[in-house]
Design a protein around this motif. Structure first.
Motif, short mmCIF file in Angstrom:
data_model
loop_
_atom_site.label_atom_id
_atom_site.label_comp_id
_atom_site.label_asym_id
_atom_site.label_seq_id
_atom_site.Cartn_x
_atom_site.Cartn_y
_atom_site.Cartn_z
N PRO A 221 2.66 -33.17 -23.58
CA PRO A 221 1.48 -32.78 -22.77
C PRO A 221 1.13 -33.83 -21.74
CG PRO A 221 0.81 -33.51 -24.95
CD PRO A 221 2.31 -33.42 -24.98
N PHE A 222 0.40 -33.42 -20.72
CA PHE A 222 -0.19 -34.37 -19.79
C PHE A 222 -1.12 -35.29 -20.57
CE2 PHE A 222 1.06 -31.00 -16.93
CZ PHE A 222 1.44 -31.66 -15.77
N ASN A 223 -1.20 -36.54 -20.15
CA ASN A 223 -2.02 -37.55 -20.83
C ASN A 223 -1.65 -37.63 -22.31
OD1 ASN A 223 -3.58 -38.05 -18.42
ND2 ASN A 223 -4.65 -36.13 -18.84
N SER A 224 -0.37 -37.85 -22.56
CA SER A 224 0.13 -37.94 -23.93
C SER A 224 -0.56 -39.07 -24.69
CB SER A 224 1.64 -38.17 -23.93
OG SER A 224 2.31 -37.11 -23.28
N ALA A 225 -0.76 -38.85 -25.96
CA ALA A 225 -1.46 -39.84 -26.79
C ALA A 225 -0.47 -40.78 -27.46
CB ALA A 225 -2.28 -39.12 -27.85
N GLN A 226 -0.98 -41.92 -27.86
CA GLN A 226 -0.19 -42.87 -28.63
C GLN A 226 -0.27 -42.48 -30.11
OE1 GLN A 226 -1.30 -46.92 -27.78
NE2 GLN A 226 -0.71 -46.79 -25.64
N GLY A 227 0.27 -41.31 -30.37
CA GLY A 227 0.25 -40.77 -31.72
C GLY A 227 1.54 -40.04 -32.01
N TRP B 123 11.58 -41.19 -24.26
CA TRP B 123 10.67 -42.03 -23.49
C TRP B 123 9.89 -41.11 -22.55
CZ3 TRP B 123 15.40 -43.46 -25.19
CH2 TRP B 123 15.54 -44.72 -25.78
N VAL B 124 8.58 -41.06 -22.73
CA VAL B 124 7.74 -40.08 -22.05
C VAL B 124 6.79 -40.77 -21.08
CG1 VAL B 124 5.96 -38.31 -22.41
CG2 VAL B 124 7.88 -38.50 -24.01
N ASP B 125 6.67 -40.19 -19.89
CA ASP B 125 5.62 -40.65 -18.98
C ASP B 125 4.29 -40.14 -19.52
OD1 ASP B 125 3.97 -41.38 -16.86
OD2 ASP B 125 4.48 -39.57 -15.70
N PRO B 126 3.38 -41.02 -19.94
CA PRO B 126 2.15 -40.55 -20.59
C PRO B 126 1.23 -39.77 -19.66
CG PRO B 126 2.04 -42.92 -20.18
CD PRO B 126 3.44 -42.50 -19.87
N VAL B 127 1.34 -39.98 -18.36
CA VAL B 127 0.46 -39.28 -17.42
C VAL B 127 0.88 -37.83 -17.26
CG1 VAL B 127 -0.42 -39.22 -15.06
CG2 VAL B 127 -0.08 -41.41 -16.21
N THR B 128 2.17 -37.59 -17.03
CA THR B 128 2.66 -36.23 -16.77
C THR B 128 3.28 -35.58 -18.00
OG1 THR B 128 4.85 -37.00 -16.08
CG2 THR B 128 3.13 -36.90 -14.40
N GLY B 129 3.63 -36.36 -19.01
CA GLY B 129 4.26 -35.81 -20.21
C GLY B 129 5.73 -35.49 -20.04
N SER B 130 6.32 -35.85 -18.92
CA SER B 130 7.72 -35.53 -18.67
C SER B 130 8.64 -36.56 -19.32
CB SER B 130 7.99 -35.46 -17.16
OG SER B 130 7.67 -36.68 -16.54
N TYR B 131 9.83 -36.11 -19.68
CA TYR B 131 10.82 -37.02 -20.28
C TYR B 131 11.42 -37.89 -19.17
CZ TYR B 131 10.86 -34.20 -24.58
OH TYR B 131 10.52 -33.55 -25.74
N ILE C 111 7.95 -47.67 -14.69
CA ILE C 111 6.88 -46.87 -15.30
C ILE C 111 6.75 -47.27 -16.77
CG2 ILE C 111 6.22 -44.56 -16.08
CD1 ILE C 111 7.22 -43.41 -13.57
N GLU C 112 5.51 -47.50 -17.18
CA GLU C 112 5.28 -47.80 -18.59
C GLU C 112 5.38 -46.49 -19.37
OE1 GLU C 112 1.31 -48.57 -20.39
OE2 GLU C 112 2.12 -50.59 -20.73
N ALA C 113 6.41 -46.36 -20.17
CA ALA C 113 6.66 -45.12 -20.92
C ALA C 113 6.26 -45.29 -22.37
CB ALA C 113 8.13 -44.74 -20.82
#
Length: 381
Positions: free
Chosen positions: A154-160, A232-240, A186-188
């Motif tokens: 998801p967009f704005n992925s959580a650290q969970g 490794w996920v971009d936490p902002v967009t949720g893309s791999y 990018i911090e992934a």
């Protein structure tokens, strides 16, 4: 009056800018943090060096060792099928068609392939129940239930932790958050899903084919599957941004030695990582502009216009005292009497104005009657 009109225009413009800023924050940005209807097709390539794998050619089963493999996955939005969604899915889900091929890099021979169609929630990017979803690995579509995260977070992925779907198991397994890592600037977020020695749900005839070719004399067996999947996920967009899968499949017959069917370490190649990062940066930039900078700029400008409008509306034009025009035909004072003091005049305010020097005081028309009577008396004498 003019100042009030200008102030009203400035005040209204400021209110409009504040409304636009709120619209960007509460309407436009949330819409941008959903899977779009017009997503462009995306292709990712993963490579495995020195892999061991099973290859079936014209019914012949063979185990190939120490050969490089290339896996290509293409994701294509199905816009017509998305538009046809109804019920709870209408407007809240999108349909994707996914295809994967695995081929040898030495002779381009096809090793495996599959196709699938599934529906994803536009907010969570997780698979949702859809009557037409399927998975096709052998030329015959199979009805399965996709669930969890499949090709995106998801967009704005959580650290969970997230449930991630595994195609081989047809089920989800937990992917645990393992920390952050820099991927091309990018911090992934790095998530890891570990599957250890689980039995694959394969059809009986397929298992029998493998046993007959690779474990003669055995009457039954299972294919045991292990995989360490790291994304490794971009936490902002949720893309791999990067994916690695360390897969292993072993045929375990009831008699005889186990046979390795697959031992491969697949990982995104450099080109795929670079393009994934580029797409993520582009999406991040759009979200930052429309979700942060543009609303902030509009809000500041709107407040300035409102303040200026209030100040302009309250300002007044300074009054100027009217100049008193000189009397066109002032009545002169009598020559034989002292001039009348200004403060002795009846009515009206006192004035210190002196008649203009051009006034003809000796004009006959301007002579008072008392002067004429005095002149008559002198003539008689």
């Amino acid at each position: 009056m003019k100042h009030r009109a200008v102030g009203a225009v400035l005040f209204g413009g400021g209110v409009l800018l504040l409304a636009l800023a709120a619209g960007l924050v509460f309407v436009v940005k949330p819409a941008m943090t959903k899977l779009p209807y017009d997503l462009e097709p995306a292709t990712s390539v993963a490579e495995a060096k020195g892999a061991t794998f099973l290859q079936i050619t014209n019914g012949a089963v063979d185990i190939v060792e120490q050969t490089d493999l290339r896996s290509t996955i293409q994701v294509t939005p199905e816009r017509a099928k998305t538009a046809a969604l109804s019920g709870d899915l209408a407007g809240d889900a999108v349909v994707w068609r996914v295809g994967q091929t695995v081929e040898r890099t030495d002779n381009k021979a096809l090793v495996s392939a599959y196709g699938a169609e599934l529906a994803l929630d536009r907010v969570s990017a997780a698979a949702v129940e859809w009557n037409e979803q399927f998975l096709d690995e052998s030329g015959t579509p199979e009805k399965i239930s996709f669930a969890g995260q499949v090709y995106k977070f998801p967009f704005n992925s959580a650290q969970g932790n997230y449930e991630v779907f595994d195609r081989d198991l047809r089920q989800t397994r937990m992917a645990e958050f393992q920390g952050t890592e820099d991927i091309n600037g990018i911090e992934a977020y790095r998530y890891e899903q570990v599957i250890t020695d689980e039995k694959l749900p394969l059809a009986t005839d397929r298992v029998a084919l493998l046993l007959g070719a690779l474990a003669p004399g055995s009457t039954s067996g299972d294919v045991i599957y292990s995989n360490t999947r790291t994304v490794w996920v971009d936490p902002v967009t949720g893309s791999y941004l990067k994916v690695r899968e360390q897969q292993k499949k072993v045929l375990v017959p009831n008699t005889g030695a186990p046979v390795t069917l697959l031992d491969a370490d697949f990982s995104y190649n450099e080109e795929t990582v670079a393009s994934s990062v580029e797409r993520a940066e582009k999406s991040r930039g759009q979200l930052t502009i429309l979700g942060v900078f543009a609303p902030l700029g509009l809000a500041v400008l709107g407040l300035v216009l409102i303040l200026v409008g209030l100040l302009v509306s309250r300002s007044r034009t300074p009054r100027t005292e009217p100049r008193h025009a000189a009397a066109a035909d002032p009545a002169p004072t009598r020559v034989d009497q002292p001039p009348v003091r200004d403060d002795a005049r009846e009515g009206g305010p006192l004035t210190d104005e002196i008649p203009p020097a051009t006034t003809n005081w000796k004009s006959e028309e301007s002579t008072v009657p008392s002067q004429r009577s005095a002149q008559g008396e002198s003539e008689k004498q």
